[in-house]
Design a protein around this motif. Structure first.
Motif, PDB file in Angstrom:
ATOM      1  N   VAL A  38       0.821  -1.212   0.000  1.00 19.29           N
ATOM      2  CA  VAL A  38       0.000   0.000   0.000  1.00 19.29           C
ATOM      3  C   VAL A  38       0.853   1.259   0.000  1.00 19.29           C
ATOM      4  CG1 VAL A  38      -1.728   1.278   1.317  1.00 19.29           C
ATOM      5  CG2 VAL A  38      -1.844  -1.209   1.199  1.00 19.29           C
ATOM      6  N   THR A  39       1.927   1.252   0.759  1.00 25.54           N
ATOM      7  CA  THR A  39       2.700   2.476   0.885  1.00 25.54           C
ATOM      8  C   THR A  39       3.481   2.800  -0.380  1.00 25.54           C
ATOM      9  OG1 THR A  39       4.243   1.083   2.094  1.00 25.54           O
ATOM     10  CG2 THR A  39       2.936   2.641   3.376  1.00 25.54           C
ATOM     11  N   ASP A  40       3.378   1.943  -1.384  1.00 26.02           N
ATOM     12  CA  ASP A  40       3.985   2.259  -2.663  1.00 26.02           C
ATOM     13  C   ASP A  40       3.058   3.117  -3.517  1.00 26.02           C
ATOM     14  OD1 ASP A  40       5.940   0.184  -4.918  1.00 26.02           O
ATOM     15  OD2 ASP A  40       6.466   1.855  -3.616  1.00 26.02           O
ATOM     16  N   GLU A  41       1.811   3.224  -3.077  1.00 27.15           N
ATOM     17  CA  GLU A  41       0.881   4.077  -3.819  1.00 27.15           C
ATOM     18  C   GLU A  41       1.236   5.528  -3.563  1.00 27.15           C
ATOM     19  OE1 GLU A  41      -1.218   2.921  -5.824  1.00 27.15           O
ATOM     20  OE2 GLU A  41      -1.608   0.867  -5.204  1.00 27.15           O
ATOM     21  N   ASP A  42       1.067   6.341  -4.597  1.00 28.16           N
ATOM     22  CA  ASP A  42       1.419   7.752  -4.455  1.00 28.16           C
ATOM     23  C   ASP A  42       0.639   8.396  -3.332  1.00 28.16           C
ATOM     24  OD1 ASP A  42       1.810   7.974  -8.019  1.00 28.16           O
ATOM     25  OD2 ASP A  42       3.308   7.718  -6.435  1.00 28.16           O
ATOM     26  N   TRP A  43      -0.647   8.076  -3.217  1.00 23.06           N
ATOM     27  CA  TRP A  43      -1.425   8.745  -2.181  1.00 23.06           C
ATOM     28  C   TRP A  43      -0.970   8.335  -0.792  1.00 23.06           C
ATOM     29  CZ3 TRP A  43      -3.803   5.114   0.739  1.00 23.06           C
ATOM     30  CH2 TRP A  43      -4.133   3.893   0.136  1.00 23.06           C
ATOM     31  N   ALA A  44      -0.418   7.123  -0.680  1.00 27.93           N
ATOM     32  CA  ALA A  44       0.007   6.669   0.633  1.00 27.93           C
ATOM     33  C   ALA A  44       1.328   7.292   1.045  1.00 27.93           C
ATOM     34  CB  ALA A  44       0.139   5.152   0.632  1.00 27.93           C
ATOM     35  N   LYS A  45       2.114   7.700   0.050  1.00 24.89           N
ATOM     36  CA  LYS A  45       3.423   8.257   0.393  1.00 24.89           C
ATOM     37  C   LYS A  45       3.294   9.559   1.154  1.00 24.89           C
ATOM     38  CE  LYS A  45       5.906   6.010  -3.287  1.00 24.89           C
ATOM     39  NZ  LYS A  45       6.379   6.077  -4.640  1.00 24.89           N
ATOM     40  N   ASN A  46       2.132  10.182   1.079  1.00 25.60           N
ATOM     41  CA  ASN A  46       1.954  11.443   1.784  1.00 25.60           C
ATOM     42  C   ASN A  46       1.585  11.251   3.239  1.00 25.60           C
ATOM     43  OD1 ASN A  46       2.467  12.898  -0.519  1.00 25.60           O
ATOM     44  ND2 ASN A  46       0.340  12.778  -1.215  1.00 25.60           N
ATOM     45  N   ILE A  47       1.254  10.057   3.655  1.00 28.98           N
ATOM     46  CA  ILE A  47       0.893   9.851   5.056  1.00 28.98           C
ATOM     47  C   ILE A  47       2.182   9.750   5.840  1.00 28.98           C
ATOM     48  CG2 ILE A  47      -0.412   8.447   6.674  1.00 28.98           C
ATOM     49  CD1 ILE A  47      -2.079   7.457   4.354  1.00 28.98           C
TER      50      ILE A  47
END
Lengths: 1002, 485
Positions: free
Chosen positions: A612-621
């Protein structure tokens, strides 16, 4: 179309710097290329790069350990920040026949690093795994230095089949019978890592052998640094003692009073009365005569534990050498480990040696050989429920019975045999030789393709020598008076080979689709031979080899047994952008063990993962460092439950009056096949706030085709036939957490913990059966957990008469005990509801303190030790605990044991009174160590120098006052029980070790 | 490079091909059922297998967990539990048996019966003749004996049983999946007699000391008829047994050679023992362990003879020293049962079990003759005197008289008790005669003091005379009814 035009657009010279998002530092070696093209450049030591590209092109930045990034060329300077994967995600995990990174692993496997189990005063690998991995329940059997632990992965998966997981060492499958010896034979300090494979994604690769999970051990390899070899010497020394009892035995005064109240005159007392000219009946003399006689015996009061137990010593020497260069890597180790047992004459004497070698024969061909040889020699102490076991004897000999008689000979005691005499004059010695040698040839003709063939040979050899010395007490009981002395030598050899041919091809399609295909063929053959020789007539106790005997007993024999397995495995791993993962496996196993109608089995698995953390949106968390969700579904089989020839109907041979006989041995079942498991798992791996890492898994495993000895009417001449019927389900939750609480200024403080909740339920038995009695105290019944206890309810004592009261099956109070009144105690079984381990580690400037705990909650044990030592008078002739003194004496007494009587049959009763909770927290290990600063030692050419002290099994928290040790194995080793935690019997006590050690590396 | 790949692939294919055959593995120590009954040698091995079934671990080969040698006397007034021993079978001695804690004769006997049934169902593979008849006769006799043992443990005494009282399943099939119900007591006894009678017409006259023969089978038949209270047939069978034994050279033992029987030192060709179950040192079965174990120079008894009973052996009775010994253990003077102590040389407590011998046959006949009525009293007295002459040194024939208040019947029953003590008879004799088990109040020491029996009376007709059927049978077979306790 558009991109082609863009490529032919004007190329500019683009420069830039790649830096790390974590600490702002430059990242060298980053590959920078135009998306879609094959050529690229690398960043230099300062993170800078220069590339030729047109405006508007997309540049791709890839580096190991970092998430891939892209940037659009908007000007001549392109600076990029790369965020690192958690270091954890890059670690390599051995999962079956392949190696994957943690990131790409869609399975729920747990990894235990070698460092977690190194340098401990326990010679066996299985004991060291306790509390280290969620889903893995380790019950140490007892304190025998050459003993084995029970390993259950995700609950008990079988009733009659084996429940121990498959052991694989450096890729070689170890036959189930030999696995316990290999846990004892390996040197734990040689282990690089242990992977515990738990769910379908990983265990389905092992097909018919995988259903109980797999323990995969990888041993250390050399290094390819090209530096000088590292030579390391470890010395450990310490002692070993029994854990103190949590109960008290009667002293002479108490025991004599108790015997008097029951009207019993023991043999020693009768002798004393006889020499005084009095009647040999303690109830027929005056109180003062009685007291005088008692005083004589009182003067002999002693604690048998002091005579039978001792403090043993532990000594370990170990040398390891590891080194190599990029062509050849080697790792060599030698270990000598000696441990005295806590009983006189018990010990372990271990030798182990290993060589692991890898060498590149040419750029395409690599040869690897891993070998290990070890020999464990041990003086055997009988572990069974009678006076021939020291662990029983020390609790049942009376305290007024001296060890030796006035004439200096051993006192046979009221049990008829003195255990110290037997330990001395009836020696039994076992030797276990284990060896494993695995050679493999790996061929890499082109990039991405590897073909390999490996042969692993496994040898497990056992010899046992048992000698009843002529003139010993036991000799007088059992041997032929004209040919005294008896010797038995028996042994077995289990040789197997495992030949694996593998082809693996990794390739990419359209840049982002990464494939890995594996095809494998495996053939295993195991041959087991055994022999037994015995003879009698030994003139001299010192000469015990059988060439000294005078007569044959005629009972010599040899046996042979073999099985084969032939397998094919295909597996496909696919991922898209290292972000979405999909894996599938298919395995086909055929074996000589299965019935003729069912000889082949097919096993599959499908698993998927999402980083999941490879998703662009997840990188912002910000607080979410890494998150992976995964799931798997598949099937496996349990091969270890079936004997080699169980599907055949046969006649066995024997003898009568010295002549050959045949008789019916076994009922045929051509449909006999392995037990099958359907495994489902869903899990999450995460790291948050940069310091807390964890994994949560939920699993549901359904076992079908359970092997049962289907009872048949005994009028058939048989008692059962093996059939596949029945089903059982194990569901559970596993949570593993670890946190680096402080990581500053050289002070590191981390904590870890794991918790597993497993719920077992039997769902189906064979037709027409609602309940199977198991071991007398528990049942297998649909709707209940396996081994749910079924006992008679005890209702205290009648205050007026002192008679024992029970509840009958309908709940009415009765004073008659009947086994038909036993009821099922729902929720009470030996299976714990929660188990696991936790610990902490603090280190500062070379000092380190590590503490580890294990715990278990929610299980029950039928405590036979408690019942034997607090009888209602039925055991009047042997020692009892002081709790037996609390019995009914007069009307109105409550909260007491029933009025005792010498003929009380309570030892045959099965009561809930003796069903106790065995919850515990055990302080398993505390190690305090100091490593002298490397800058200092390296001046003297010493690479590292570490000293440590440690304690093992330091304390036990027993909140529910379990009588005896709450960590219960299978009662006595020779008891023919095999459900851990079900019944306590007397057994080799758990032990506590204190050691100090020095580890020097040059 | 290509060559290497080629070699590799062909090696792979070879392993795939060669492995299929390896998937069939046969055991080294067993044969398939279809190969087991083809030649006469196979049948000899099979019948010997059936005999070894008699030596089953809770049957004639039991040690201290239930056995023919000890348990029928433990469940009687012949013995007292010794406080010096390991208290084996204590729960049986105290009549505290339950379905889960009981003498497990049931599975041992049926294991033996299965072996007989395999022989009987395959007997057609042999060609007709004396060999075939003999094997068939032995198998039928063994089957009858095992069912008879089961009936006298689990079923009611024949004489007092009603037509509806259950016996034990009479099994004649080798199908392992049947769930038979209990054949009625009376019917089952009838089937036992039928099998034994048929066996006698087929069996040979001499198969060696460790196998049945005609006189042994007739002796067993006299015992069975005695239990059925069928006096006339009992007399006939006993007479035939004695006649066939004598013509084969076997005669009643004398006071001089009686003791040698019990240490297996008797001359097997002339011994009064008609059939014994063989136990050799190599078999690892020590049937004496149920009674005692030697400990250095003394003996540690599990059971001692009841003091009152012990005193019934007079000083001229050679059975006294043959059956009972004296020892000092832990300072106490004790009597112990020496009947199975062992041979002159060999492992302790290993001896053959004597199943049927002329001593018993004479007693069977005497009792049956007496019960036929006053016309039989003279013959009964004659048989009683014959037996006593073989057991008492310097014996003058007795002159007991029959009838109510007479001394002949008590004398016959006394001799039976003295003769067959500790040999697997007492409990069954008390049961078939409808008597109570009445123990004395004496203790376990040699002089009668010490710890007396906790349970001293089991009234006649008590449920305790029919042992509970093992719980595992009840669980597996819903057609079996349990004996009330």
């Amino acid at each position: 179309m558009l991109s082609i035009t863009q490529v032919f657009a004007q190329n500019r010279t683009i420069t830039g710097t790649v830096t790390s998002k974590d600490d702002g530092g430059p990242i060298p070696g980053v590959t920078v290329k135009i998306k879609g093209s094959n050529t690229g450049v690398a960043t230099n030591a300062f993170g800078k790069f220069t590339i030729s590209a047109p405006l508007g092109a997309t540049l791709q930045f890839t580096a190991i350990g970092y998430y891939q990034a892209e940037a659009i060329v908007a000007g001549e300077k392109v600076n990029v920040l790369l965020s690192s994967l958690s270091a954890a995600l890059n670690e390599v995990v051995v999962t079956g026949y392949q190696t994957k990174t943690v990131a790409s692993n869609t399975g729920a496997s747990a990894t235990i690093s070698g460092a977690e189990i190194a340098d401990k005063p326990l010679p066996s690998v299985d004991d060291l795994l306790a509390g280290k991995a969620a889903g893995v329940q380790i019950t140490t059997q007892n304190g025998d230095p050459n003993g084995n632990a029970f390993i259950r992965i995700r609950g008990t998966g079988s009733v009659n089949g084996g429940s121990q997981p498959l052991l694989v060492i450096d890729g070689v499958q170890i036959p189930d019978n030999a696995a316990p010896q290999f846990y004892n034979g390996l040197n734990p300090n040689d282990i690089l890592s242990i992977s515990v494979l738990k769910d379908a994604a990983d265990i389905s690769q092992y097909g018919a052998r995988g259903s109980n999970g797999v323990i995969q051990i990888t041993t250390k390899k050399g290094s390819s640094s090209g530096n000088d070899a590292r030579i390391s010497y470890l010395f450990q020394y310490g002692d070993n003692k029994a854990i103190p009892d949590n109960f008290t035995l009667m002293n002479s005064a108490q025991k004599l009073q108790y015997e008097y109240d029951l009207g019993y005159t023991n043999g020693d007392l009768a002798n004393v009365l006889g020499t005084e000219g009095l009647p040999q009946d303690i109830t027929a003399v005056t109180p003062s005569q009685r007291q005088t006689a008692w005083n004589v015996l009182d003067a002999r009061n002693h604690n048998w534990e002091d005579d039978i137990l001792r403090t043993g010593h532990i000594m370990q020497h170990q040398i390891t050498i590891s080194g190599g260069n990029d062509k050849t890597q080697y790792y060599v180790s030698f270990e000598k480990y000696d441990q005295d047992g806590i009983v006189v004459h018990s010990n372990l004497d271990k030798w182990a040696g290993k060589i692991n070698l890898t060498t590149k024969l040419n750029p395409y061909l690599t040869f690897t050989n891993n070998s290990n040889v070890s020999e464990n020699g041990t003086n055997v102490v009988r572990d069974r429920f009678n006076a021939q076991s020291p662990f029983v004897a020390m609790y049942i000999y009376n305290p007024y019975e001296p060890v030796k008689l006035p004439d200096g000979t051993f006192n046979p005691t009221s049990q008829g045999i003195n255990i110290l005499e037997e330990l001395q004059n009836v020696p039994q010695y076992d030797k276990y030789l284990t060896a494993i040698d695995n050679s493999s040839l790996d061929f890499h003709p082109i990039r991405g393709l590897s073909i390999s063939s490996s042969i692993g040979m496994v040898l497990d050899q056992y010899t046992d020598s048992y000698f009843i010395e002529p003139g010993s007490e036991l000799d007088g009981y059992v041997d032929d008076p004209t040919a005294p002395g008896f010797k038995q030598d028996d042994g077995s050899q289990d040789f197997s080979f495992d030949w694996v041919n593998k082809i693996n091809y990794k390739f990419d399609v359209a840049k982002d689709n990464h494939f890995s295909i594996l095809g494998l063929e495996e053939f295993q053959k195991d041959e087991y031979t055994s022999y037994s020789l015995e003879s009698k007539g030994y003139a001299n106790p010192a000469l015990s080899t059988q060439d000294n005997s005078s007569a044959n007993t005629g009972a010599n024999s040899t046996t042979y047994s073999a099985y084969t397995i032939f397998s094919l495995l295909g597996s496909l791993n696919y991922n898209y952008k290292e972000k979405y993962f999909l894996d599938g496996t298919y395995r086909r196993d055929g074996s000589s063990r299965f019935g003729a109608n069912d000889q082949y089995g097919n096993f599959y698995s499908v698993s998927a993962g999402w980083l999941v953390t490879d998703e662009d949106w997840a990188k912002n968390i910000e607080w979410l460092n890494s998150l992976k969700i995964r799931g798997s579904i598949g099937t496996t089989g349990n091969f270890s439950g079936i004997g080699n020839y169980e599907s055949l109907g046969t006649f066995s041979s024997g003898k009568y009056s010295g002549l050959s006989t045949i008789y019916p041995g076994q009922i045929a079942n051509p449909d006999l096949t392995w037990e099958q498991k359907n495994n489902r798992n869903i899990g999450v791996d995460f790291q948050v706030f940069k310091f807390l890492t964890g994994t949560v898994d939920y699993y549901s495993d359904l076992t079908t085709n359970l092997l049962f000895a289907l009872p048949v009417s005994q009028t058939s001449g048989f008692s059962s036939v093996e059939k596949n019927v029945g089903a059982m389900i194990n569901r559970g939750l596993e949570v593993t957490l670890s946190a680096d609480l402080i990581k500053k200024h050289g002070l590191l403080w981390s904590v870890y913990g794991n918790l597993t909740n497993n719920v077992n339920r039997v769902t189906k038995l064979y037709n027409g059966t609602n309940e199977i009695d198991f071991d007398g105290v528990d049942v297998i019944k649909p709707g209940y957990a396996i081994n749910t206890f079924k006992v008679v309810r005890y209702d205290g004592v009648n205050p007026q008469t002192g008679a024992a009261r029970f509840l009958d099956a309908s709940g009415n109070v009765t004073e008659n005990y009947s086994s038909a009144d036993a009821v099922i105690e729902n929720g009470k079984s030996p299976n714990p509801k929660l188990y696991g381990g936790y610990g902490t580690s603090v280190s500062y400037k070379g000092f380190e303190v590590d503490a580890d705990f294990t715990y278990q909650y929610g299980g029950y044990t039928y405590n036979n030790e408690y019942q034997t030592l607090t009888s209602w008078g039925g055991n009047y002739y042997q020692e009892q605990s002081t709790l037996a003194l609390n019995y009914w004496k007069k009307p109105g007494d409550v909260n007491v044991l029933p009025k005792p009587s010498a003929s009380s049959p309570d030892e045959g009763y099965l009561l809930d009174y003796y069903l106790q909770k065995d919850n515990y927290v055990r302080f398993k290990n505390l190690t305090v160590s100091y490593t002298i600063p490397k800058e200092f030692t390296q001046r003297y050419k010493v690479y590292s120098f570490r000293v440590y002290v440690q304690g093992q099994n330091l304390a036990t928290f027993n909140p529910d006052h379990f009588f005896g040790d709450p960590e219960v194995g299978i009662g006595s080793k020779d008891s023919n029980l095999y459900t851990p935690g079900e019944q306590s019997l007397f057994s080799y006590n758990s032990t506590r070790q204190f050691t100090m050690g020095v580890n020097v590396t040059f | 490079m290509m060559k290497k790949i080629y070699i590799y692939t062909s090696l792979l294919l070879l392993t795939v091909a060669g492995c299929k055959k390896e998937l069939i593995q046969n055991p080294d120590n067993a044969v398939a059922a279809r190969d087991a009954f083809n030649t006469p040698a196979n049948f000899t091995q099979a019948i010997l297998g059936a005999y070894s079934g008699l030596g089953g671990s809770t049957y004639y080969g039991g040690e201290d967990g239930g056995s023919m040698a000890a348990t029928p006397d433990v469940l009687s007034d012949n013995l007292i539990l010794s406080s010096a021993g390991r208290k084996s079978e204590q729960d049986y001695f105290n009549f505290n048996m339950t379905a889960t804690d009981v003498w497990d004769l049931w599975p041992s006997a049926y294991t033996q019966i299965l072996r007989d049934n395999y022989i009987i169902s395959n007997i057609g593979n042999l060609s007709d003749g004396a060999f075939k008849n003999n094997i068939l006769g032995e198998a039928l006799a063994l089957r009858a004996l095992a069912h008879f043992d089961l009936l006298r443990v689990y079923g009611k005494a024949y004489a007092t049983a009603t037509d509806g009282d259950p016996g034990v399943p009479y099994v004649t099939s080798t199908n392992p999946f049947l769930l038979p119900a209990r054949t009625s007591d009376k019917t089952a006894y009838g089937l036992v007699v039928a099998d034994m009678v048929q066996a006698i017409t087929l069996i040979g006259t001499d198969n060696g000391p460790y196998r049945l023969n005609k006189s042994a089978a007739e002796g067993l038949l006299s015992r069975i008829y005695l239990y059925e209270a069928d006096w006339a047939n009992a007399v006939t069978a006993a007479t035939n047994s004695i006649k066939d034994a004598n013509s084969n050279g076997h005669v009643l033992g004398t006071p001089a050679n009686f003791g040698s029987i019990w240490i297996d030192g008797d001359d097997e060709s002339s011994s009064e023992v008609l059939f014994r179950v063989s136990f050799q040192d190599a078999d690892g079965i020590a049937i004496g362990v149920g009674y005692e174990q030697a400990s250095g120079t003394s003996v540690k008894p599990e059971y001692s003879p009841d003091y009152a009973f012990f005193n019934m052996y007079t000083s001229t009775d050679v059975r006294g020293p043959a059956y009972i010994g004296q020892t000092v253990f832990n300072g106490a003077n004790l009597n112990y049962i020496t009947k199975y102590f062992g041979r002159a040389s060999g492992d302790a407590n290993v001896v053959d079990f004597k199943v049927i011998r002329l001593g018993e046959v004479y007693l069977n006949r005497a009792e049956a003759e007496y019960n036929e009525g006053p016309s039989g009293y003279a013959a009964a007295l004659a048989d009683l005197n014959t037996l006593r002459a073989g057991r008492y040194t310097s014996f003058t024939p007795g002159t007991e008289t029959g009838g109510t208040g007479g001394t002949l019947y008590p004398a016959i029953m006394l001799q039976r008790r003295l003769e067959l003590a500790f040999e697997g008879h007492r409990f069954f004799d008390i049961k078939r005669l409808g008597l109570p088990i009445q123990r004395s109040n004496f203790g376990d020491l040699a002089n009668g003091t010490g710890v007396p029996a906790a349970v001293q009376l089991i009234p006649a007709g008590s449920n305790k005379f029919e042992l509970p059927i093992p719980q595992s049978e009840i669980d597996a077979n819903s057609n079996i009814s349990q004996n009330p306790q």
